[in-house]
Design a protein around this motif. Structure first.
Motif, PDB file in Angstrom:
ATOM      1  N   ASN A 245       0.824  61.847   1.150  1.00  0.00           N
ATOM      2  CA  ASN A 245       0.023  60.841   1.856  1.00  0.00           C
ATOM      3  C   ASN A 245      -1.422  60.819   1.362  1.00  0.00           C
ATOM      4  OD1 ASN A 245       2.073  59.812   3.525  1.00  0.00           O
ATOM      5  ND2 ASN A 245       1.829  61.490   4.988  1.00  0.00           N
ATOM      6  N   LEU A 246      -1.969  62.002   1.079  1.00  0.00           N
ATOM      7  CA  LEU A 246      -3.331  62.075   0.534  1.00  0.00           C
ATOM      8  C   LEU A 246      -3.399  61.475  -0.859  1.00  0.00           C
ATOM      9  CD1 LEU A 246      -4.415  65.670   1.671  1.00  0.00           C
ATOM     10  CD2 LEU A 246      -5.358  63.485   2.480  1.00  0.00           C
ATOM     11  N   THR A 247      -2.380  61.761  -1.665  1.00  0.00           N
ATOM     12  CA  THR A 247      -2.312  61.211  -3.022  1.00  0.00           C
ATOM     13  C   THR A 247      -2.206  59.692  -2.983  1.00  0.00           C
ATOM     14  OG1 THR A 247      -1.194  63.226  -3.773  1.00  0.00           O
ATOM     15  CG2 THR A 247      -1.085  61.325  -5.234  1.00  0.00           C
ATOM     16  N   LYS A 248      -1.438  59.193  -2.032  1.00  0.00           N
ATOM     17  CA  LYS A 248      -1.290  57.744  -1.867  1.00  0.00           C
ATOM     18  C   LYS A 248      -2.646  57.095  -1.572  1.00  0.00           C
ATOM     19  CE  LYS A 248       0.553  54.325   1.337  1.00  0.00           C
ATOM     20  NZ  LYS A 248       1.271  54.107   2.605  1.00  0.00           N
ATOM     21  N   VAL A 249      -3.431  57.694  -0.684  1.00  0.00           N
ATOM     22  CA  VAL A 249      -4.757  57.168  -0.332  1.00  0.00           C
ATOM     23  C   VAL A 249      -5.676  57.152  -1.552  1.00  0.00           C
ATOM     24  CG1 VAL A 249      -6.832  57.581   1.035  1.00  0.00           C
ATOM     25  CG2 VAL A 249      -4.584  57.837   2.091  1.00  0.00           C
ATOM     26  N   GLU A 250      -5.619  58.229  -2.346  1.00  0.00           N
ATOM     27  CA  GLU A 250      -6.460  58.336  -3.543  1.00  0.00           C
ATOM     28  C   GLU A 250      -6.138  57.238  -4.554  1.00  0.00           C
ATOM     29  OE1 GLU A 250      -5.890  62.260  -5.007  1.00  0.00           O
ATOM     30  OE2 GLU A 250      -6.876  63.216  -3.300  1.00  0.00           O
ATOM     31  N   PHE A 251      -4.848  57.026  -4.802  1.00  0.00           N
ATOM     32  CA  PHE A 251      -4.453  55.997  -5.770  1.00  0.00           C
ATOM     33  C   PHE A 251      -4.731  54.597  -5.239  1.00  0.00           C
ATOM     34  CE2 PHE A 251      -1.748  59.322  -7.815  1.00  0.00           C
ATOM     35  CZ  PHE A 251      -2.296  59.215  -9.072  1.00  0.00           C
ATOM     36  N   ASN A 252      -4.610  54.436  -3.945  1.00  0.00           N
ATOM     37  CA  ASN A 252      -4.904  53.137  -3.334  1.00  0.00           C
ATOM     38  C   ASN A 252      -6.364  52.759  -3.552  1.00  0.00           C
ATOM     39  OD1 ASN A 252      -3.706  50.991  -2.062  1.00  0.00           O
ATOM     40  ND2 ASN A 252      -4.211  51.680   0.000  1.00  0.00           N
ATOM     41  N   ARG A 253      -7.251  53.742  -3.428  1.00  0.00           N
ATOM     42  CA  ARG A 253      -8.674  53.497  -3.680  1.00  0.00           C
ATOM     43  C   ARG A 253      -8.921  53.190  -5.154  1.00  0.00           C
ATOM     44  NH1 ARG A 253     -10.695  58.810  -0.341  1.00  0.00           N
ATOM     45  NH2 ARG A 253     -10.605  57.920   1.775  1.00  0.00           N
ATOM     46  N   ALA A 254      -8.254  53.947  -6.027  1.00  0.00           N
ATOM     47  CA  ALA A 254      -8.457  53.776  -7.470  1.00  0.00           C
ATOM     48  C   ALA A 254      -8.009  52.402  -7.945  1.00  0.00           C
ATOM     49  CB  ALA A 254      -7.700  54.862  -8.227  1.00  0.00           C
ATOM     50  N   LEU A 255      -6.927  51.884  -7.373  1.00  0.00           N
ATOM     51  CA  LEU A 255      -6.392  50.592  -7.800  1.00  0.00           C
ATOM     52  C   LEU A 255      -7.365  49.446  -7.535  1.00  0.00           C
ATOM     53  CD1 LEU A 255      -2.642  50.912  -6.718  1.00  0.00           C
ATOM     54  CD2 LEU A 255      -3.529  50.781  -9.048  1.00  0.00           C
ATOM     55  N   HIS A 256      -8.208  49.577  -6.538  1.00  0.00           N
ATOM     56  CA  HIS A 256      -9.170  48.523  -6.215  1.00  0.00           C
ATOM     57  C   HIS A 256     -10.278  48.418  -7.260  1.00  0.00           C
ATOM     58  CE1 HIS A 256      -7.548  47.340  -2.348  1.00  0.00           C
ATOM     59  NE2 HIS A 256      -7.443  48.619  -2.000  1.00  0.00           N
ATOM     60  N   LEU A 257     -10.394  49.437  -8.108  1.00  0.00           N
ATOM     61  CA  LEU A 257     -11.420  49.419  -9.154  1.00  0.00           C
ATOM     62  C   LEU A 257     -10.957  48.691 -10.408  1.00  0.00           C
ATOM     63  CD1 LEU A 257     -12.545  53.165  -8.886  1.00  0.00           C
ATOM     64  CD2 LEU A 257     -13.631  51.171  -7.827  1.00  0.00           C
ATOM     65  N   PHE A 258      -9.645  48.434 -10.512  1.00  0.00           N
ATOM     66  CA  PHE A 258      -9.106  47.786 -11.701  1.00  0.00           C
ATOM     67  C   PHE A 258      -9.244  46.272 -11.622  1.00  0.00           C
ATOM     68  CE2 PHE A 258      -6.040  51.594 -11.950  1.00  0.00           C
ATOM     69  CZ  PHE A 258      -6.981  52.317 -12.675  1.00  0.00           C
ATOM     70  N   PRO A 259      -9.274  45.582 -12.771  1.00  0.00           N
ATOM     71  CA  PRO A 259      -9.378  44.118 -12.778  1.00  0.00           C
ATOM     72  C   PRO A 259      -8.181  43.468 -12.079  1.00  0.00           C
ATOM     73  CG  PRO A 259      -9.735  45.034 -14.972  1.00  0.00           C
ATOM     74  CD  PRO A 259      -9.230  46.151 -14.126  1.00  0.00           C
ATOM     75  N   ALA A 260      -8.390  42.280 -11.550  1.00  0.00           N
ATOM     76  CA  ALA A 260      -7.302  41.552 -10.880  1.00  0.00           C
ATOM     77  C   ALA A 260      -6.231  41.172 -11.896  1.00  0.00           C
ATOM     78  CB  ALA A 260      -7.862  40.298 -10.210  1.00  0.00           C
ATOM     79  N   LYS A 261      -4.981  41.176 -11.472  1.00  0.00           N
ATOM     80  CA  LYS A 261      -3.872  40.826 -12.358  1.00  0.00           C
ATOM     81  C   LYS A 261      -3.708  39.311 -12.458  1.00  0.00           C
ATOM     82  CE  LYS A 261      -1.074  45.010 -11.780  1.00  0.00           C
ATOM     83  NZ  LYS A 261      -0.867  45.306 -13.197  1.00  0.00           N
ATOM     84  N   LYS A 262      -3.225  38.844 -13.610  1.00  0.00           N
ATOM     85  CA  LYS A 262      -2.996  37.407 -13.819  1.00  0.00           C
ATOM     86  C   LYS A 262      -2.009  36.852 -12.806  1.00  0.00           C
ATOM     87  CE  LYS A 262      -3.788  37.357 -18.839  1.00  0.00           C
ATOM     88  NZ  LYS A 262      -3.144  37.109 -20.152  1.00  0.00           N
ATOM     89  N   SER A 263      -1.099  37.692 -12.367  1.00  0.00           N
ATOM     90  CA  SER A 263      -0.060  37.253 -11.431  1.00  0.00           C
ATOM     91  C   SER A 263      -0.612  36.986 -10.040  1.00  0.00           C
ATOM     92  CB  SER A 263       1.033  38.313 -11.333  1.00  0.00           C
ATOM     93  OG  SER A 263       0.485  39.535 -10.853  1.00  0.00           O
ATOM     94  N   GLY A 264      -1.801  37.524  -9.749  1.00  0.00           N
ATOM     95  CA  GLY A 264      -2.352  37.403  -8.412  1.00  0.00           C
ATOM     96  C   GLY A 264      -1.854  38.492  -7.478  1.00  0.00           C
ATOM     97  N   TRP A 265      -1.011  39.366  -8.005  1.00  0.00           N
ATOM     98  CA  TRP A 265      -0.426  40.445  -7.215  1.00  0.00           C
ATOM     99  C   TRP A 265      -1.401  41.616  -7.115  1.00  0.00           C
ATOM    100  CZ3 TRP A 265       3.323  41.867  -3.984  1.00  0.00           C
ATOM    101  CH2 TRP A 265       3.718  43.200  -3.909  1.00  0.00           C
ATOM    102  N   ILE A 266      -1.523  42.177  -5.920  1.00  0.00           N
ATOM    103  CA  ILE A 266      -2.333  43.377  -5.721  1.00  0.00           C
ATOM    104  C   ILE A 266      -1.380  44.573  -5.723  1.00  0.00           C
ATOM    105  CG2 ILE A 266      -3.881  44.618  -4.172  1.00  0.00           C
ATOM    106  CD1 ILE A 266      -4.731  41.881  -3.054  1.00  0.00           C
ATOM    107  N   PRO A 267      -1.487  45.461  -6.711  1.00  0.00           N
ATOM    108  CA  PRO A 267      -0.570  46.599  -6.798  1.00  0.00           C
ATOM    109  C   PRO A 267      -0.521  47.401  -5.500  1.00  0.00           C
ATOM    110  CG  PRO A 267      -1.884  46.460  -8.777  1.00  0.00           C
ATOM    111  CD  PRO A 267      -2.455  45.454  -7.823  1.00  0.00           C
ATOM    112  N   THR A 268       0.672  47.843  -5.163  1.00  0.00           N
ATOM    113  CA  THR A 268       0.874  48.572  -3.913  1.00  0.00           C
ATOM    114  C   THR A 268       1.152  50.047  -4.181  1.00  0.00           C
ATOM    115  OG1 THR A 268       2.177  48.607  -1.878  1.00  0.00           O
ATOM    116  CG2 THR A 268       3.348  48.080  -3.896  1.00  0.00           C
ATOM    117  N   THR A 269       0.886  50.874  -3.189  1.00  0.00           N
ATOM    118  CA  THR A 269       1.216  52.300  -3.276  1.00  0.00           C
ATOM    119  C   THR A 269       2.117  52.667  -2.108  1.00  0.00           C
ATOM    120  OG1 THR A 269      -0.769  52.894  -2.024  1.00  0.00           O
ATOM    121  CG2 THR A 269      -0.950  52.926  -4.427  1.00  0.00           C
ATOM    122  N   ALA A 270       3.002  53.612  -2.345  1.00  0.00           N
ATOM    123  CA  ALA A 270       3.922  54.039  -1.287  1.00  0.00           C
ATOM    124  C   ALA A 270       4.410  55.452  -1.581  1.00  0.00           C
ATOM    125  CB  ALA A 270       5.096  53.078  -1.185  1.00  0.00           C
ATOM    126  N   THR A 271       4.940  56.098  -0.569  1.00  0.00           N
ATOM    127  CA  THR A 271       5.537  57.426  -0.749  1.00  0.00           C
ATOM    128  C   THR A 271       7.037  57.327  -0.502  1.00  0.00           C
ATOM    129  OG1 THR A 271       5.234  58.029   1.580  1.00  0.00           O
ATOM    130  CG2 THR A 271       3.435  58.591   0.048  1.00  0.00           C
TER     131      THR A 271
END
Length: 362
Positions: A245-271
């Motif tokens: 769960n902690l790892t999920k939170v960390e990656f969720n924060r990191a993903l917001h720093l990446f450029p937006a995807k052409k698809s318009g999809w916001i990458p998701t994280t899950a356990t």
């Protein structure tokens, strides 16, 4: 003092008594002849379209063959299957060795077949750079899925191809789709640039992680995370649940720093846990949400078109390279040029130019 045993062994044979033949010799000869006989392209095509797994397997073997005589036959099969393809969802699954890819794929595959899906798993086993051998052990690791009538597992050796995926994997997808499989799972070897190749042939790219390990430890570069449409923290069971769960939170924060995807999809994280199957259904739910979005904004179709062009160029590059190295004149000149390069009597760049000039003047 030893005691002599008079009782005969149960496995001793009596003189004059011969064991019966296990199989009729003429029947054995028929089996041998049928194995030697290669099915025609037409027979393979008819078999694939009628959802015959044996025909599918033999056609894939034909595609993977390095024999030049098999190339035209393989192309005929692929061309005939093409109108019946492009009707599946292609999912790439990657992660470093030890992240639990095979266990996850079995759990995910079983979930999909329980929903009535037909699932093909194209698993690439890394080949040894020394012996060039490959274990091809995915079928033994996926004990339950291999018995599922709605699943097809095809382990292939990566060979000398970087990362273990290339045009042959792309063509295998077409045959599996023509055979009626509506979900194609492609497992990468999880090293080097294999992820880039897989990303160029799938609709959804799934990155598996393990709880509590940083990027440096897992060997995952930022570029791979940027390609991911979902990051799944596997092995979220037992004492690992809190870490996951902690790892999920960390990656969720990191993903917001990446450029937006052409698809318009916001990458998701899950356990999830591939062992207990907890959270496996959420992975499929995330993929379905993605499909709804990319089908509504036409990104799904546009991406497929771009991938087709990419693999056309890749195929041209591969054919030119094979043709270059298979020319007798090039082979002879290459042997002599290698020695000059090794002895520093000519630069590698000048030597390459000599070889290319000789090839194009043929």
């Amino acid at each position: 003092m030893s005691i002599k045993k008079n009782n005969p062994s149960a496995i001793d044979e009596k003189a004059g008594i011969f064991p019966p033949e296990i199989i009729n010799s003429s029947a054995m000869q028929n089996i041998k002849e049928s194995r030697k006989k290669q099915p025609s392209a037409t027979e393979l095509i008819e078999g694939i379209l009628s959802k015959n797994i044996t025909a599918l397997s033999r056609a894939i073997t034909l595609i993977e063959s390095t024999n030049n005589e098999h190339l035209s036959k393989a192309n005929e099969v692929i061309q005939a299957c093409l109108p019946h393809a492009n009707n599946s969802i292609r999912i790439g699954i990657t992660g470093v060795p030890g992240v639990g890819k095979s266990t996850f794929i079995e759990a995910f595959g079983k979930h999909l077949t329980s929903l009535g899906k037909k699932v093909a798993i194209l698993a690439v086993d890394p080949s040894s750079t020394i012996s060039h051998g490959s274990i091809l052990g995915d079928k033994t690791r996926m004990e339950e899925l291999v018995k599922d009538k709605n699943a097809f597992i095809r382990p292939s050796a990566s060979g000398e191809t970087l990362g273990g995926v290339a045009r042959k994997t792309r063509e295998t997808i077409i045959l599996c789709e023509a055979c009626g499989f509506d979900v194609i799972l492609i497992e990468t070897v999880g090293v080097g640039q294999s992820e880039t190749a897989v990303h160029s042939m799938v609709d959804f790219f799934l990155l598996l992680k393990i709880p509590g390990a940083g990027d440096e430890l897992q060997g995952i570069k930022r570029g791979i995370m940027e390609m991911a449409d979902a990051i799944i923290i596997n092995k979220a069971d037992g004492d690992n649940i809190k870490k996951a769960n902690l790892t999920k939170v960390e990656f969720n924060r990191a993903l917001h720093l990446f450029p937006a995807k052409k698809s318009g999809w916001i990458p998701t994280t899950a356990t999830c846990s591939a062992i207990t199957h907890l959270g496996i259904d959420n992975v499929w739910k995330a993929i379905k949400k993605y499909l709804e979005l990319v089908n509504s904004n036409n990104y799904f179709l546009e991406k497929r078109k771009e991938q087709n062009l990419f693999w056309m160029i890749e195929t041209i590059d591969e054919q030119l390279k094979n043709n270059f190295y298979n020319q007798p004149k090039t082979i002879q000149l290459l042997d002599s040029t290698k020695k000059e390069v090794q002895n520093n009597t000519i630069s590698p760049f000048a030597a390459a130019q000599i070889l290319l000039d000789s090839y194009f003047k043929k």
